[in-house]
Design a protein around this motif. Structure first.
Motif, PDB file in Angstrom:
ATOM      1  N   PRO A 217       0.813  -1.222   0.000  1.00  0.00           N
ATOM      2  CA  PRO A 217       0.000   0.000   0.000  1.00  0.00           C
ATOM      3  C   PRO A 217       0.839   1.261   0.000  1.00  0.00           C
ATOM      4  CG  PRO A 217      -0.845  -1.575   1.591  1.00  0.00           C
ATOM      5  CD  PRO A 217       0.477  -2.091   1.126  1.00  0.00           C
ATOM      6  N   LEU A 218       2.102   1.157   0.475  1.00  0.00           N
ATOM      7  CA  LEU A 218       2.940   2.346   0.454  1.00  0.00           C
ATOM      8  C   LEU A 218       3.270   2.752  -0.979  1.00  0.00           C
ATOM      9  CD1 LEU A 218       5.351   1.650   3.433  1.00  0.00           C
ATOM     10  CD2 LEU A 218       3.283   3.031   3.378  1.00  0.00           C
ATOM     11  N   ALA A 219       3.238   1.775  -1.876  1.00  0.00           N
ATOM     12  CA  ALA A 219       3.451   2.085  -3.291  1.00  0.00           C
ATOM     13  C   ALA A 219       2.134   2.486  -3.946  1.00  0.00           C
ATOM     14  CB  ALA A 219       4.037   0.874  -4.009  1.00  0.00           C
ATOM     15  N   GLU A 220       1.048   2.364  -3.211  1.00  0.00           N
ATOM     16  CA  GLU A 220      -0.286   2.746  -3.690  1.00  0.00           C
ATOM     17  C   GLU A 220      -0.873   3.729  -2.681  1.00  0.00           C
ATOM     18  OE1 GLU A 220      -1.895   1.756  -6.356  1.00  0.00           O
ATOM     19  OE2 GLU A 220      -0.537   0.213  -7.108  1.00  0.00           O
ATOM     20  N   PRO A 221      -0.327   4.934  -2.595  1.00  0.00           N
ATOM     21  CA  PRO A 221      -0.746   5.883  -1.555  1.00  0.00           C
ATOM     22  C   PRO A 221      -2.165   6.395  -1.728  1.00  0.00           C
ATOM     23  CG  PRO A 221       0.692   6.953  -3.133  1.00  0.00           C
ATOM     24  CD  PRO A 221       0.692   5.496  -3.480  1.00  0.00           C
ATOM     25  N   LEU A 222      -2.836   5.960  -2.763  1.00  0.00           N
ATOM     26  CA  LEU A 222      -4.194   6.423  -2.993  1.00  0.00           C
ATOM     27  C   LEU A 222      -5.221   5.615  -2.217  1.00  0.00           C
ATOM     28  CD1 LEU A 222      -3.963   6.959  -6.853  1.00  0.00           C
ATOM     29  CD2 LEU A 222      -3.524   8.598  -5.015  1.00  0.00           C
ATOM     30  N   ALA A 223      -4.815   4.504  -1.606  1.00  0.00           N
ATOM     31  CA  ALA A 223      -5.734   3.667  -0.843  1.00  0.00           C
ATOM     32  C   ALA A 223      -6.009   4.272   0.526  1.00  0.00           C
ATOM     33  CB  ALA A 223      -5.166   2.253  -0.698  1.00  0.00           C
ATOM     34  N   GLN A 224      -7.022   3.754   1.186  1.00  0.00           N
ATOM     35  CA  GLN A 224      -7.364   4.171   2.541  1.00  0.00           C
ATOM     36  C   GLN A 224      -7.444   2.938   3.425  1.00  0.00           C
ATOM     37  OE1 GLN A 224     -11.313   5.698   4.666  1.00  0.00           O
ATOM     38  NE2 GLN A 224     -10.576   7.185   3.183  1.00  0.00           N
ATOM     39  N   VAL A 225      -6.996   3.054   4.670  1.00  0.00           N
ATOM     40  CA  VAL A 225      -7.047   1.930   5.597  1.00  0.00           C
ATOM     41  C   VAL A 225      -7.890   2.304   6.809  1.00  0.00           C
ATOM     42  CG1 VAL A 225      -4.853   0.895   4.908  1.00  0.00           C
ATOM     43  CG2 VAL A 225      -4.876   2.666   6.668  1.00  0.00           C
ATOM     44  N   GLY A 226      -8.539   1.294   7.394  1.00  0.00           N
ATOM     45  CA  GLY A 226      -9.317   1.487   8.611  1.00  0.00           C
ATOM     46  C   GLY A 226      -9.078   0.305   9.524  1.00  0.00           C
ATOM     47  N   TRP A 227      -9.040   0.539  10.819  1.00  0.00           N
ATOM     48  CA  TRP A 227      -8.746  -0.556  11.743  1.00  0.00           C
ATOM     49  C   TRP A 227      -9.236  -0.216  13.152  1.00  0.00           C
ATOM     50  CZ3 TRP A 227      -5.379   3.119  10.140  1.00  0.00           C
ATOM     51  CH2 TRP A 227      -4.652   3.821  11.119  1.00  0.00           C
TER      52      TRP A 227
END
Length: 278
Positions: A217-227
């Motif tokens: 995901p660091l190479a895909e900074p357009l994603a969003q994470v939730g936890w």
């Protein structure tokens, strides 16, 4: 507490009987007549009709009051039974114990793919479009589902396994990775939940995606994470738009997906089952 954050952007924390009146008509008055001896002068009738009308009215009102009392009594009896005091009341829901999932020592049964993702779709509401499960994965190496320093943080807190799946959301075509990390106890899960925010915000670590989202995901900074954590488990998701554009912090689809999968499905459906007392 539920945490949602756009990768490469600022952190965002989201917590994510009325009854029918009865009437009774007063009985019709019947005038009684009888022959009377002829009298001289005008005849005068005793004023009996007003008294009879009043008596009839009072009788009708008394009957209405009695009927209402009987009806209200029946209503309260039925309501009392529905609250569980009657013999035909429904069984109470099973008790839930937070202690049961407070540590892996107490909740020692490992997670399985069949437990967490038993079907090829996740339907949260009857009749609603489901989330489609495209792939599932289980591993005892928790670092495989992370990037950067997050994997080491999980290892330090005795993460024993991760179960995750790739999904397609029923709206917007959003691609999602959702899963559960199995940690030593709720203190460890809470600590990782808290420190993960700094790692994600500073670009030093995050949760990895599956399949078409790429492995980093660091190479895909357009994603969003939730936890967020529940008991000794850490629940998470990684969300990407199908068009490859930025998933903003206030993206309504991302907010809905995080609530659906992290809070409701993984938290309330899967993990909560382990908290039900036998």
């Amino acid at each position: 507490m539920l945490t949602r954050q756009a990768l490469g952007g600022p952190a965002l924390a989201r917590q994510a009987f009325a009854r029918q009146g009865l009437t009774r008509q007063a009985p019709p008055q019947h005038r009684q007549t009888r022959a009377a001896a002829p009298r001289r002068g005008p005849q005068r009738r005793a004023p009996r009709e007003p008294q009879q009308a009043l008596q009839s009215l009072m009788s009708g009102m008394a009957a209405l009051i009695i009927t209402s009392i009987v009806g209200l009594s029946a209503f309260f009896i039925i309501a009392d039974e529905r609250r569980g005091h009657g013999g035909d009341s429904a069984a109470p829901p099973p008790p839930v114990s937070s202690l049961a999932i407070s540590s892996r020592a107490l909740d020692d049964k490992p997670l399985t793919q069949g437990e967490v993702f038993p079907e090829q779709e996740i339907r949260l509401v009857s009749g609603a479009a489901p989330y489609q499960v495209t792939m599932t994965h289980i591993d005892t190496d928790c670092q495989i589902a992370t990037t950067g320093d997050l994997g080491a943080l999980l290892a330090e807190n005795d993460c024993s396994q991760v179960v995750r799946a790739g999904l397609t959301a029923p709206f917007g075509g959003y691609q999602v990775t959702a899963g559960i990390f199995n940690l030593a106890d709720e203190g460890s899960a809470a600590l990782v939940t808290d420190k993960a925010g700094d790692l994600v915000e500073e670009g030093r670590g995050s949760f990895a995606a599956m399949g078409g989202l790429g492995s980093d995901p660091l190479a895909e900074p357009l994603a969003q994470v939730g936890w967020h954590s529940r008991g000794h488990f850490l629940l998470y998701c990684v969300i990407a738009r199908p068009d490859g554009q930025l998933v903003a912090d206030d993206d309504p689809y991302a907010e809905r997906i995080t609530a659906d999968l992290v809070e409701q499905y993984l938290g309330e459906t899967i993990v909560a089952k382990r908290a039900i007392e036998p």
